[in-house]
Write an enzyme that holds these catalytic residues in place. Sequence first.
Site, PDB file in Angstrom:
ATOM      1  N   HIS A   1     141.107  93.513  40.489  1.00 43.20           N
ATOM      2  CA  HIS A   1     142.258  94.098  39.803  1.00 43.20           C
ATOM      3  C   HIS A   1     142.279  93.748  38.316  1.00 43.20           C
ATOM      4  O   HIS A   1     141.625  92.802  37.867  1.00 43.20           O
ATOM      5  CB  HIS A   1     143.560  93.631  40.460  1.00 43.20           C
ATOM      6  CG  HIS A   1     143.756  92.144  40.348  1.00 43.20           C
ATOM      7  ND1 HIS A   1     144.231  91.530  39.212  1.00 43.20           N
ATOM      8  CD2 HIS A   1     143.517  91.151  41.236  1.00 43.20           C
ATOM      9  CE1 HIS A   1     144.289  90.224  39.398  1.00 43.20           C
ATOM     10  NE2 HIS A   1     143.847  89.968  40.626  1.00 43.20           N
TER      11      HIS A   1
ATOM     12  N   GLU B   1     144.344  88.903  48.389  1.00 45.09           N
ATOM     13  CA  GLU B   1     143.832  87.631  47.894  1.00 45.09           C
ATOM     14  C   GLU B   1     144.054  86.512  48.910  1.00 45.09           C
ATOM     15  O   GLU B   1     144.906  86.615  49.788  1.00 45.09           O
ATOM     16  CB  GLU B   1     144.508  87.280  46.560  1.00 45.09           C
ATOM     17  CG  GLU B   1     143.973  86.032  45.875  1.00 45.09           C
ATOM     18  CD  GLU B   1     142.474  86.061  45.590  1.00 45.09           C
ATOM     19  OE1 GLU B   1     141.669  85.987  46.550  1.00 45.09           O
ATOM     20  OE2 GLU B   1     142.101  86.117  44.406  1.00 45.09           O
TER      21      GLU B   1
END
Length: 192
Positions: free
Chosen positions: A9, A83
């Site tokens: 990201h 994550e």
Amino acid sequence: MTKIGLIRHGSTFWNQEGRAQGHTDNSLDEEGRQQAAAIAERLSGEQWDYIYSSDLLRARQTAEIIAERLGIEIAGLVPGIREMNGGLIEGTTEADRIERWGTSWKSLDLGLESPEAARIRGSQAIMDIAAKHPGKNILIVSHGAILRHSLRELVPDLSVDEVLKNTSITRIAQLEDTWSCELYNCVEHLKI
């Protein structure tokens, strides 16, 4: 052959501050939006069939910018590629952790997801996505730590010691049951 582009990201305020993010749902900062636009422009000259994203906001926003530029819909939000859980350290800097728990904080049980659990979770999610679309070109927008641990499982001979940069692309390919890495942690699009 199935090809997958793994993208970390774009930048967040917590990235800039050196704070552990984990499952905390942070948005992109302005630099992160610009980085996402740059990788989207780079990818627009290539053929991509599908795009998947972690269900966390920073990855989803990055994927949305890419999907819009490529003219494809996001095929799914996948919790398996979110994550690693940062437990009690989420939101803290290294200095905060030393102040709270001392210099040996890494040896304490602070609720962090183990590298082994992340390796299994992330690689399985990537293999599941690949199995849905054999022979296609697939983008997956995710997060640095989970991607590196997943790659340890998928491409064991690959050195993943280098931390993935924001909006870097790593290209892997699957031929039958074997994975290979064609490109690791590339951010050429940010050098324009």
